[in-house]
Structures are given as structure tokens and as C-alpha cells.
Design a protein around this motif. Structure first.
Motif, PDB file in Angstrom:
ATOM      1  N   MET A   7       3.129   6.251  -6.710  1.00 25.51           N
ATOM      2  CA  MET A   7       2.163   7.159  -7.333  1.00 25.51           C
ATOM      3  C   MET A   7       2.682   8.598  -7.298  1.00 25.51           C
ATOM      4  SD  MET A   7      -1.896   7.381  -6.583  1.00 25.51           S
ATOM      5  CE  MET A   7      -2.117   8.490  -5.235  1.00 25.51           C
TER       6      MET A   7
ATOM      7  N   TYR B  49       0.811  -1.215   0.000  1.00 22.02           N
ATOM      8  CA  TYR B  49       0.000   0.000   0.000  1.00 22.02           C
ATOM      9  C   TYR B  49       0.848   1.270   0.000  1.00 22.02           C
ATOM     10  CZ  TYR B  49      -4.247   2.713   0.887  1.00 22.02           C
ATOM     11  OH  TYR B  49      -5.287   3.591   0.806  1.00 22.02           O
TER      12      TYR B  49
ATOM     13  N   THR C  93      -6.258   3.624  -4.351  1.00 19.95           N
ATOM     14  CA  THR C  93      -5.574   2.333  -4.304  1.00 19.95           C
ATOM     15  C   THR C  93      -5.279   1.852  -5.727  1.00 19.95           C
ATOM     16  OG1 THR C  93      -7.016   1.872  -2.430  1.00 19.95           O
ATOM     17  CG2 THR C  93      -5.664   0.060  -3.221  1.00 19.95           C
TER      18      THR C  93
ATOM     19  N   PHE D  95     -15.792   6.688  -9.978  1.00 16.43           N
ATOM     20  CA  PHE D  95     -15.911   7.007 -11.406  1.00 16.43           C
ATOM     21  C   PHE D  95     -17.006   6.203 -12.087  1.00 16.43           C
ATOM     22  CE2 PHE D  95     -12.728   3.620 -11.184  1.00 16.43           C
ATOM     23  CZ  PHE D  95     -13.165   2.743 -12.156  1.00 16.43           C
TER      24      PHE D  95
ATOM     25  N   LEU E 198      -1.519   1.358  -7.088  1.00 14.49           N
ATOM     26  CA  LEU E 198      -1.018   0.038  -7.464  1.00 14.49           C
ATOM     27  C   LEU E 198      -0.574   0.017  -8.923  1.00 14.49           C
ATOM     28  CD1 LEU E 198      -3.535  -2.307  -5.619  1.00 14.49           C
ATOM     29  CD2 LEU E 198      -1.102  -2.079  -5.163  1.00 14.49           C
ATOM     30  N   LYS E 199      -1.356   0.671  -9.770  1.00 14.70           N
ATOM     31  CA  LYS E 199      -0.979   0.699 -11.192  1.00 14.70           C
ATOM     32  C   LYS E 199       0.375   1.376 -11.368  1.00 14.70           C
ATOM     33  CE  LYS E 199      -2.788   1.625 -15.786  1.00 14.70           C
ATOM     34  NZ  LYS E 199      -2.991   0.234 -16.215  1.00 14.70           N
TER      35      LYS E 199
ATOM     36  N   ILE F 116      -4.947   3.545  -8.687  1.00 12.80           N
ATOM     37  CA  ILE F 116      -3.894   4.291  -9.395  1.00 12.80           C
ATOM     38  C   ILE F 116      -2.535   4.042  -8.732  1.00 12.80           C
ATOM     39  CG2 ILE F 116      -3.054   6.596 -10.021  1.00 12.80           C
ATOM     40  CD1 ILE F 116      -5.384   5.979 -11.654  1.00 12.80           C
TER      41      ILE F 116
ATOM     42  N   ILE G 174     -10.243   4.443  -6.115  1.00 14.54           N
ATOM     43  CA  ILE G 174      -9.435   4.887  -7.259  1.00 14.54           C
ATOM     44  C   ILE G 174      -8.008   5.217  -6.820  1.00 14.54           C
ATOM     45  CG2 ILE G 174      -9.942   7.377  -7.168  1.00 14.54           C
ATOM     46  CD1 ILE G 174     -10.435   7.136 -10.251  1.00 14.54           C
TER      47      ILE G 174
ATOM     48  N   ILE H  97     -13.747  -1.030  -8.866  1.00 14.55           N
ATOM     49  CA  ILE H  97     -12.969   0.207  -8.999  1.00 14.55           C
ATOM     50  C   ILE H  97     -11.464  -0.063  -9.000  1.00 14.55           C
ATOM     51  CG2 ILE H  97     -12.425   2.423  -7.910  1.00 14.55           C
ATOM     52  CD1 ILE H  97     -15.290   2.806  -7.340  1.00 14.55           C
TER      53      ILE H  97
ATOM     54  N   SER I 127       3.193   1.709  -2.885  1.00  7.92           N
ATOM     55  CA  SER I 127       2.434   2.083  -4.081  1.00  7.92           C
ATOM     56  C   SER I 127       2.097   3.566  -4.068  1.00  7.92           C
ATOM     57  CB  SER I 127       1.144   1.281  -4.170  1.00  7.92           C
ATOM     58  OG  SER I 127       1.435  -0.076  -4.294  1.00  7.92           O
TER      59      SER I 127
ATOM     60  N   THR J 219     -10.309  -2.272 -11.994  1.00  2.58           N
ATOM     61  CA  THR J 219     -10.161  -1.588 -13.284  1.00  2.58           C
ATOM     62  C   THR J 219      -8.697  -1.294 -13.576  1.00  2.58           C
ATOM     63  OG1 THR J 219     -12.297  -0.554 -12.951  1.00  2.58           O
ATOM     64  CG2 THR J 219     -10.880   0.447 -14.588  1.00  2.58           C
ATOM     65  N   PHE J 220      -7.936  -0.975 -12.521  1.00  4.40           N
ATOM     66  CA  PHE J 220      -6.550  -0.550 -12.722  1.00  4.40           C
ATOM     67  C   PHE J 220      -5.535  -1.672 -12.510  1.00  4.40           C
ATOM     68  CE2 PHE J 220      -9.041   3.074 -11.261  1.00  4.40           C
ATOM     69  CZ  PHE J 220      -8.896   3.900 -12.361  1.00  4.40           C
TER      70      PHE J 220
END
Lengths: 301, 280
Positions: A51, A44, B115, A243, B119-120, B117, B113, B205, A47, B208-209
Motif C-alpha cells: 500500500m 497483512y 486492510t 465508508f 490487500l487490494k 486497500i 478500509i 468493508i 500488504s 468491497t476491496f
């Protein structure tokens, strides 16, 4: 040499280890806590750091490749008119949804704690919890079927002679759907807060001459407030980043933080900008949680 | 103290909120049994014909299988890590105990979102190709707290004298764990696992990523709704997902009381939480 214990079993290496662990509480705590904490650290938080780093990169507009050199351009772009409008719109929606849910939840939770029999209370609790877990996507999708032009709502209104509301694919539709999806998140902490008001407080208020309404506004609501704030953490935060609802329920012009991030991953293929934009809800929630803590929300969980 | 009128108004309010909560769910289930291939109300004819059609759809099958695998792996990981965290927090008082509860609930309390983004970005950073395992990593991260909450709530209700008695009678730590603690925890573990499964099975959600080209069942549903394709099948699949997510909740409510189902840390942070009467 193996030592024979009281039960007549010989103590092996493993028993000695487990006994040693039992005596040393801290050793066990370290042993049991480190795997989950390591997971959170490695998955977590690392990441989140990735980001942040990605947010400071950019994309070559011609090749669409990531450019690994530091730049604040993504964050600067967020502070331009277009994105500030989107952030404002999202914040407004989150606020309206939160207020709507609080208004819906308060009388409901009040009924659960002070009017319902224990059996009804338990039933209501289960009925609130069930939609909380029942498929999120299914519940959003259900509203498409209800709100679209040939849908259930228009049909019902027409048959009642009220004309067609035609609110499918609009911000009004999103407001209804968000309020619907997050409502259980509000009812539960409000119920938790109301449940902890001792009957004697309300009796005392009455004995001291307060009418019912006065008791409600001066005793019950102030004590329920931390519960509302606790619930609002979820209603507010989850609206900020969603979203699915803007994409499926919102109109063609309804841009919210969530679906703008999403479209930057898909069509625009601009991961750095999506990452930068994802920090907006984080920053908002850090501010929000700080205020919530100040308002006593964490005691109400 | 409530007047008669107040009670009536409150009752009407409660019924109104319950209708608001359940009419959409009922609507979608009704549409699953509609014969028509367009979503028009009222439903003219009922049929179960879309169920076998959805079941034999190769795309749906592949997506279903991927969802099951992801949910099983994520559940397994969160069972281990969630109960380990609960044990550690329960047994040992230390500075920052409450912080751990807060940390674990973050992936559920913050928008998914973030988490997703994050992780991506990390997978991109580390050059990891998106696959079943990246989906599992994402799911496990937000499922851990569910198991943690359930196990911690149970541990707080189990009297410490139980384990002490076991030790006094000569059982070692492992035996105490296996013969005393595990049986008392079993229902909490089962309901935690069921809820983690439900949460993972339905998640869209974060997925998706973290999913590559392959679809989980919710991703297939999302894609179909967006394109407006195969909606009769979507109705069926969505009804099925509703069931899959509702059944574990009903079972968990029976096993541990509905209080374990609040998703936040409600009922676990408060040590003296009044016990929910066990389901009759």
C-alpha cells in the motif's frame, strides 16, 4: 531398533519427535507461532508495504494506467484545503461519537457493576454483546428505515405533535448511527474497568467523609477513565475509516475519509491516491494509541 | 451507597440504552414481514411473501453461496492459525508476548478500509486476480484473533497439572493433545469458529476491496441499498443475516460464557479475570 515404552507400545519416529518437542518448549513455541506470524507477515504487513509503495505511484490521467515512478504528489495533495477539511470533519465526527458513547456507556456500566444483581448483570452483558456481532450492515440499514422522511422517527414525532425532525441523510443522522453502531465497543471496556474497583475503595471514600458525588468524581470516574480510553480506541478508529455509513446515511455533501477512499477505488479508479489517503487513519491511530498507552488504556482491556 | 433516586435514574438510563440498541433491530425485522414494496411506516399489512421471493432470487442465491464458502474457508484457516498462535503464546514466555495479541487484533481495531486497500494494493502488485480466495485471505486475517482469544482464554483456565498428569501416565505429546487438551478446548474451539463464521459472513468493508465482480451477500445488500432497488428483498435478507450472526453468538455465549465475545482482548490479557458464571 524401536524402544518399548512403559505402556508397552513401541516408540515410533512420531512419538520421539513429539516427546522431543514436549521437552523443548521453545521448539514448540516456534512451531506453533510461526504459521500465524508468517500469515500476518506475508498477508497483512506485506500488504501494508504494498500500500505504501502504491501510494508513491500515480495514475496516468489519460490512460488510467498506473505509473510506476516515485512521486509524493498523492501525499502532497492530501495536505491541500479540500482534503484537510475532510480529515477535520472526520476527526470531529469521531470525537463527537466517542464522547457520546462514553456518556451513554458510563451510567450503563455503572449500573451493571454496582446496582444489578449477578443475574441481571449477566443478562445485560449478553444484551450488549449481541448487537456487537449482529450484522453491521443490517444495523446501519435499519436506521435508513427509521430516519428517512417516511420513516419511523418522523411518524412518531408527528404523532406526538412534535413536528418532523427530518434528519435523514445528514451529519446528525451519521452521528446517531455511528454512536449506535460502536456503543457496545465502549460499554464493555468501561464495564471491565468499573468491575475492578474494589468495594472497599468506595467505602473508604465514604468513611473519609466524601459524599456520593465526590466519591463519583474523585474515585469512580478516575478509575473508569482507562476503560473509556480503551473503548475510545474502537469508537474513534472505526469511525475514521467507515465508508458504509457516510454513503448510506450521510447527505450528498458529507465527505469523510472513508467514502473518499472508496470513491477513489470505484469511480475515479485512482488506487495510488486511495492508498495514500488510507495512511491518514493509520497515522492518526498511531498518535492516538501512543496517547492511549500513556493514559493507561492497555491495562484496561 | 446509591440513593433511591440514583438507582431509579440509572434504571431508566439502562432501559433507554437497551431501547436504543434494540429498536432498530426490531424495526428491520418487522419490515421483513411487511406486505408493501415500499418502506413506509406504519406497516399496513403483514405477509411472509417476500421470503420465498428472496429465496428464489438467483442473485441472492449466488451471493449467499459465495458468502457461505468464503466464511467456511476463512473459519477453517482462522481455527488452525488462531489456535496455533494461542498455544504458542500460552506455553512459552518470551519477550513481546503482549505484542502478538496486539498484532492479531490490529485488523479488527484499525478501520477495515485499511486492510481492504492494503490487500487490494498487494493483489494488484502481485498480479493476483480477485476471486473467492482473495476474499478468504481478507476474512481470515481479521478472524484469526477471534479464535485466538477464545482458545487462549480457555488455555489459561486449564490447569497445567492436567497435561503433566497425562504425560506422567505415559501419554506422549500427541496423545496428550488429542485425549486431554482437545476435549477441554472443544467448546472454546467451537465458539471461536462460530464467531469467526459470523464475522466473515457479515463482513462488507474489507470484502468491497477483495471481491472481484462477484457479490457476497453483504455486498449484494449494500449494492441494493445504494441503488434503492429490491428493498423488500433486502429487508428479508438482512433479517436472515441478523439471525445467522446472532445465533452463533448465543451458542458461543452458552458454551464459553459471554466474556469470550468482546472482540478486543478483554478477558484474555488479564490472567486473573473472574470467571463468568456458566449459562444456566
Amino acid at each position: 531398533m524401536a524402544v518399548t515404552s512403559a505402556l508397552g507400545r513401541s516408540e515410533t519416529g512420531t512419538t520421539r519427535v513429539s516427546a522431543a518437542l514436549w521437552r523443548r518448549g521453545w521448539a514448540r513455541a516456534v512451531l506453533t507461532l510461526s504459521p500465524p506470524l508468517l500469515w500476518f507477515l506475508v498477508v497483512y504487513f506485506a500488504s501494508l508495504v504494498a500500500m505504501l509503495i502504491t501510494a508513491l505511484w500515480s495514475v496516468n490521467p489519460f490512460t488510467n494506467n498506473l505509473v510506476h515512478s516515485w512521486t509524493f504528489s498523492n501525499f502532497r495533495e492530501i495536505f491541500t484545503g479540500t482534503y484537510l477539511t475532510i480529515i477535520g470533519r472526520t476527526l470531529g465526527m469521531a470525537a463527537i461519537v466517542t464522547v457520546t458513547d462514553a456518556v451513554l456507556a458510563l451510567p450503563f456500566a455503572y449500573f451493571m457493576t454496582r446496582v444489578a444483581s449477578p443475574r441481571t448483570r449477566k443478562l445485560l452483558f449478553t444484551l450488549v454483546v449481541l448487537p456487537l456481532w449482529a450484522s453491521y450492515l443490517a444495523r446501519v440499514y435499519a436506521w435508513i428505515v427509521i430516519l428517512q422522511n417516511g420513516g419511523t422517527l418522523n411518524w412518531t414525532f408527528q404523532h406526538l405533535g412534535l413536528g418532523s425532525p427530518n434528519i435523514g441523510y445528514s451529519n446528525v443522522a451519521m452521528w446517531i448511527v455511528f454512536s449506535y453502531i460502536w456503543l457496545p465497543f465502549m460499554i464493555l471496556p468501561v464495564y471491565g474497568a468499573l468491575e475492578r474497583i474494589p468495594d472497599s475503595y468506595i467505602e473508604a471514600s465514604g468513611d473519609l467523609g466524601a459524599r456520593n458525588l465526590r466519591t463519583l468524581f474523585r474515585v469512580v470516574l478516575p478509575l473508569a477513565f482507562p476503560g473509556v480510553v480503551a473503548g475510545s480506541i474502537f469508537t474513534f478508529s472505526l469511525t475514521l475509516g467507515d465508508f458504509i455509513t457516510p454513503l448510506l446515511i450521510g447527505g450528498s455533501s458529507s465527505n469523510f475519509i472513508g467514502n473518499v477512499i472508496y470513491s477513489n477505488i470505484g469511480l475515479a479508479n485512482n488506487l495510488p491516491f486511495a492508498a495514500a489517503l488510507a495512511f491518514v487513519p493509520i497515522v492518526i491511530m498511531i498518535i492516538y494509541l501512543t496517547i492511549a498507552r500513556f493514559l493507561g488504556a492497555f491495562e484496561a482491556f | 451507597m446509591e440513593s433511591r433516586l440514583t438507582r431509579v435514574i440509572l434504571r431508566v438510563w439502562v432501559v433507554g440504552v437497551l431501547l436504543f440498541l434494540f429498536i432498530p433491530i426490531a424495526t428491520i425485522v418487522l419490515f421483513a414481514f411487511s406486505k408493501s414494496n415500499i418502506l413506509i411506516w406504519p406497516i399496513h399489512a403483514f405477509s411472509t411473501k417476500w421470503f420465498p421471493i428472496a429465496w428464489h432470487d438467483a442473485q441472492v442465491r449466488t451471493a449467499l453461496w459465495l458468502s457461505i464458502k468464503a466464511a467456511l474457508f476463512a473459519t477453517a484457516i482462522s481455527l488452525v492459525l488462531g489456535s496455533a498462535a494461542a498455544f504458542g503464546v500460552h506455553r512459552f514466555r518470551f519477550f513481546g508476548r503482549e505484542t502478538i495479541s496486539l498484532l492479531l487484533v490490529l485488523p479488527l481495531a484499525l478501520p477495515g478500509i485499511i486492510t481492504g486497500i492494503a490487500l487490494k494494493s498487494a493483489f494488484n502488485f502481485a498480479g493476483i486476480t480477485l476471486s473467492l480466495y482473495t476474499i478468504v485471505i481478507g476474512h481470515a486475517t481479521f478472524c484469526i484473533v477471534v479464535v485466538y482469544n477464545n482458545v487462549l482464554a480457555r488455555l489459561r483456565r486449564v490447569s497445567a497439572s492436567l497435561t503433566e498428569a497425562s504425560m506422567d501416565l505415559g501419554a506422549n505429546g500427541w496423545q496428550t493433545f488429542r485425549l486431554v487438551l482437545l476435549p477441554t478446548l472443544s467448546t472454546a474451539l467451537i465458539s471461536g469458529a462460530l464467531l469467526a463464521f459470523a464475522l466473515s459472513f457479515d463482513e462488507v468493508i474489507v470484502t468491497t476491496f477483495t471481491a472481484g465482480a462477484q457479490n457476497t451477500l453483504p455486498l449484494w445488500v449494500f449494492g441494493s441499498i445504494r441503488l434503492g432497488q429490491q428493498l423488500p428483498e433486502v429487508n428479508v435478507v438482512v433479517t436472515f443475516v441478523l439471525l445467522v450472526t446472532a445465533i452463533p453468538v448465543a451458542v458461543a455465549a452458552r458454551l464459553t460464557g459471554a466474556r469470550g465475545l468482546t472482540r478486543s482482548s478483554a478477558g484474555t490479557v488479564r490472567e486473573a479475570a473472574p470467571e463468568e458464571p456458566s449459562a444456566a
